[in-house]
Design an enzyme around this catalytic site. Structure first.
Site, PDB file in Angstrom:
ATOM      1  N   TYR A   1     -27.395 -52.026  73.787  1.00 39.09           N
ATOM      2  CA  TYR A   1     -28.478 -51.274  73.265  1.00 39.09           C
ATOM      3  C   TYR A   1     -29.604 -51.353  74.372  1.00 39.09           C
ATOM      4  O   TYR A   1     -30.048 -52.560  74.785  1.00 39.09           O
ATOM      5  CB  TYR A   1     -28.806 -51.972  71.793  1.00 39.09           C
ATOM      6  CG  TYR A   1     -29.830 -51.027  71.032  1.00 39.09           C
ATOM      7  CD1 TYR A   1     -29.556 -49.799  70.598  1.00 39.09           C
ATOM      8  CD2 TYR A   1     -30.978 -51.804  70.969  1.00 39.09           C
ATOM      9  CE1 TYR A   1     -30.569 -49.224  70.106  1.00 39.09           C
ATOM     10  CE2 TYR A   1     -31.982 -51.143  70.193  1.00 39.09           C
ATOM     11  CZ  TYR A   1     -31.812 -49.971  69.876  1.00 39.09           C
ATOM     12  OH  TYR A   1     -32.640 -49.271  69.157  1.00 39.09           O
TER      13      TYR A   1
ATOM     14  N   ARG B   1     -43.615 -64.461  54.371  1.00 36.97           N
ATOM     15  CA  ARG B   1     -43.413 -64.772  55.835  1.00 36.97           C
ATOM     16  C   ARG B   1     -42.183 -66.057  56.018  1.00 36.97           C
ATOM     17  O   ARG B   1     -41.323 -65.844  56.966  1.00 36.97           O
ATOM     18  CB  ARG B   1     -44.488 -64.848  56.803  1.00 36.97           C
ATOM     19  CG  ARG B   1     -44.110 -65.083  58.253  1.00 36.97           C
ATOM     20  CD  ARG B   1     -45.353 -64.769  59.037  1.00 36.97           C
ATOM     21  NE  ARG B   1     -46.496 -65.238  58.605  1.00 36.97           N
ATOM     22  CZ  ARG B   1     -46.954 -66.460  58.875  1.00 36.97           C
ATOM     23  NH1 ARG B   1     -46.288 -67.254  59.588  1.00 36.97           N
ATOM     24  NH2 ARG B   1     -48.265 -66.885  58.490  1.00 36.97           N
TER      25      ARG B   1
ATOM     26  N   LYS C   1     -28.471 -49.705  60.225  1.00 34.28           N
ATOM     27  CA  LYS C   1     -27.254 -49.149  60.674  1.00 34.28           C
ATOM     28  C   LYS C   1     -26.400 -49.273  59.366  1.00 34.28           C
ATOM     29  O   LYS C   1     -26.626 -49.107  58.421  1.00 34.28           O
ATOM     30  CB  LYS C   1     -26.684 -49.572  61.969  1.00 34.28           C
ATOM     31  CG  LYS C   1     -27.520 -49.536  62.989  1.00 34.28           C
ATOM     32  CD  LYS C   1     -28.413 -48.310  63.474  1.00 34.28           C
ATOM     33  CE  LYS C   1     -29.576 -48.324  64.332  1.00 34.28           C
ATOM     34  NZ  LYS C   1     -29.377 -48.904  65.631  1.00 34.28           N
TER      35      LYS C   1
ATOM     36  N   ASP D   1     -24.212 -58.931  69.065  1.00 36.01           N
ATOM     37  CA  ASP D   1     -24.684 -57.841  68.376  1.00 36.01           C
ATOM     38  C   ASP D   1     -23.378 -57.021  67.746  1.00 36.01           C
ATOM     39  O   ASP D   1     -22.576 -56.594  68.434  1.00 36.01           O
ATOM     40  CB  ASP D   1     -25.441 -56.994  69.342  1.00 36.01           C
ATOM     41  CG  ASP D   1     -25.902 -55.687  68.474  1.00 36.01           C
ATOM     42  OD1 ASP D   1     -25.502 -55.421  67.281  1.00 36.01           O
ATOM     43  OD2 ASP D   1     -26.565 -54.842  69.323  1.00 36.01           O
TER      44      ASP D   1
HETATM   45  C1  LIG Z   1     -30.047 -49.828  66.289  1.00 37.49           C
HETATM   46  C2  LIG Z   1     -29.368 -50.864  67.122  1.00 37.49           C
HETATM   47  C3  LIG Z   1     -30.320 -51.960  67.595  1.00 37.49           C
HETATM   48  C4  LIG Z   1     -31.778 -52.420  67.182  1.00 37.49           C
HETATM   49  O1  LIG Z   1     -32.017 -52.298  65.694  1.00 37.49           O
HETATM   50  P1  LIG Z   1     -33.321 -51.802  64.904  1.00 37.49           P
HETATM   51  O2  LIG Z   1     -32.941 -51.937  63.520  1.00 37.49           O
HETATM   52  O3  LIG Z   1     -33.630 -50.401  65.586  1.00 37.49           O
HETATM   53  O4  LIG Z   1     -34.282 -52.748  65.523  1.00 37.49           O
HETATM   54  C5  LIG Z   1     -29.764 -53.197  67.963  1.00 37.49           C
HETATM   55  N1  LIG Z   1     -28.402 -52.959  68.536  1.00 37.49           N
HETATM   56  C6  LIG Z   1     -27.730 -51.782  68.305  1.00 37.49           C
HETATM   57  C7  LIG Z   1     -26.149 -51.796  68.667  1.00 37.49           C
HETATM   58  C8  LIG Z   1     -28.248 -50.559  67.646  1.00 37.49           C
HETATM   59  O5  LIG Z   1     -27.426 -49.421  67.399  1.00 37.49           O
END
Ligand SMILES: *Cc1c(COP(=O)(O)O)cnc(C)c1O
Length: 390
Positions: A107, A54, A204, A179
């Site tokens: 998101y 962790r 992703k 992000d």
């Molecule tokens: C999928 C996504 C997230 C969240 O990510 P997870 O791995 O599903 O928690 C955040 N921002 C964007 C732009 C995303 O496409």
């Protein structure tokens, strides 16, 4: 800096023990120490990799090093999902009485975090139209700590002027957290534009194969250490096997993103003039209202596009039904092309009025191009569109 292909393959050199070329999976929750003194040392070292998983694990450190190298960051840490990353960042850097600025188009999880969860803990939030760089300045208050940016945004592919927003936020003493999931560092490096932290859904493009949930956050060591101190409390720990899979995916990031970019650009161009299509949203198209900004702050335009069908919901349904290669699935950034109808996907979470107000129309289909051959992919969409009413 080395190129992205080299950084992805060698960013963790020196962190892989022994002579193995592929890193071993350190599937251990805990680690032994030879003395009490050493134990005290490893238990307090930020992002150490020899105490308790962790707190950190060699597989985490390898991923963090590679993504930090790709993004031009000092260091980073990994979490169990993208939401694990941004919620930990928020909890690490905010306290009751603070204020955050968040984009209107972002998101859904980020919106929920900023407008829902944080509000319950006394953190106020202002939502802005990110296509208007001045809107960020107007939203800033003396108590604004964070500006949460996402560009291109999900699912409308709207852009945020990174340099402008960074300058405005920094002048007001706020940090900028970006992000970078849609663009990936191969297409856009927000830290070069002055942002303070960059985070990703590793689920992703970074992982790239739809087989792992993960998150990553990178930036300067002081900030990342603060985030780490919260991460060990919130406990969104990535499993070592998943960290290994994420690293395996990262090795080919530069190659994959080249193909994602090429496929998305070709598909966007091929669909734009089709009579059944009203509009294609893709930053790489000259018709995108922010194409000039895209050229300024991106080196490639990414793998995701939005297609708006003239026949609305019926058109979207007909297109999805006719596709053979593209899979109908949430998520994006996969080797396989994935398509969704955002209005349906979010119908149970966000009410129709809000979706319409956010500009998410009934006819919008989000396409995340995979790495299939371009001609096959374009042919799949052309064939499917034959059955779509104009
Ligand atoms: C999928 C996504 C997230 C969240 O990510 P997870 O791995 O599903 O928690 C955040 N921002 C964007 C732009 C995303 O496409």
């Amino acid at each position: 800096m080395t190129g992205f292909g080299t950084a992805a393959v060698h960013g963790d050199d020196g962190l892989v023990p022994g002579g193995s070329v592929a890193p071993p999976i350190v599937q251990s929750a805990t680690f032994s120490a030879e003395s009490d003194e050493r134990f005290t040392e490893i238990a307090t070292e930020a992002r150490g990799t020899a105490f308790y998983t962790r707190y950190g694990n060699p597989n985490h450190a390898q991923v963090a090093a590679v993504v930090a190298e790709l993004e031009g960051a000092e260091t980073g840490l990994v979490t169990a999902s993208g939401m694990g990353a941004i919620s930990t960042v928020a909890l690490a850097l905010l306290a009751a009485g603070d204020h955050v600025v968040v984009q209107r188009s972002t998101y859904g999880g980020t919106t929920s975090l900023a407008t829902g969860l944080l509000a319950r803990f006394g953190v106020a939030c202002t939502q802005v139209d990110q296509t208007d760089a001045d809107a960020f300045g107007r939203a800033l208050r003396p108590e604004t700590r964070l500006v949460l940016v996402e560009t291109p945004s999900n699912p409308l592919l709207e852009l945020t002027d990174l340099a402008a927003v960074v300058a405005t936020a920094h002048a007001a003493g706020a940090l900028v957290v970006v992000d970078n999931t849609f663009a990936t560092p191969v297409n856009q490096r927000p830290l070069d534009a002055g942002a303070d932290l960059v985070w990703h859904s590793g689920t992703k493009f970074l992982g790239g194969h739809s087989d792992v949930s993960a998150g990553v956050v990178v930036g300067g060591a002081d900030l990342i250490d603060r985030v780490w101190r919260t991460a060990i409390v919130t406990g969104a720990t990535l499993g070592p096997v998943d960290a290994w899979l994420l690293l395996r995916g990262l090795r080919t990031l530069a190659l994959r993103v080249q193909r994602h970019n090429a496929n998305a650009l070709a598909l966007a161009g091929a669909l734009e003039d089709h009579p059944a299509v009203v509009r294609v949203r893709y930053p790489g198209l000259p018709s995108h209202p922010q194409h000039a900004l895209a050229r300024r702050q991106m080196t490639g335009f990414g793998g995701v596009l939005g297609v708006e069908l003239a026949a609305g919901r019926a058109g979207a349904a007909a297109l999805l039904a006719g596709l053979r290669l593209a899979k109908r699935a949430a998520s994006l950034g996969s080797v396989s092309t994935l398509v969704v109808h955002p209005r349906s996907m979010w119908a149970g979470i966000v009410d129709a009025e809000q979706l319409a107000a956010a500009g998410i129309g009934e006819g919008l289909v989000r396409v995340s191009t995979g790495i299939e051959d371009t001609d096959d992919l374009v042919a799949d969409f052309r064939t499917a569109l034959e059955a779509v009413p104009a």
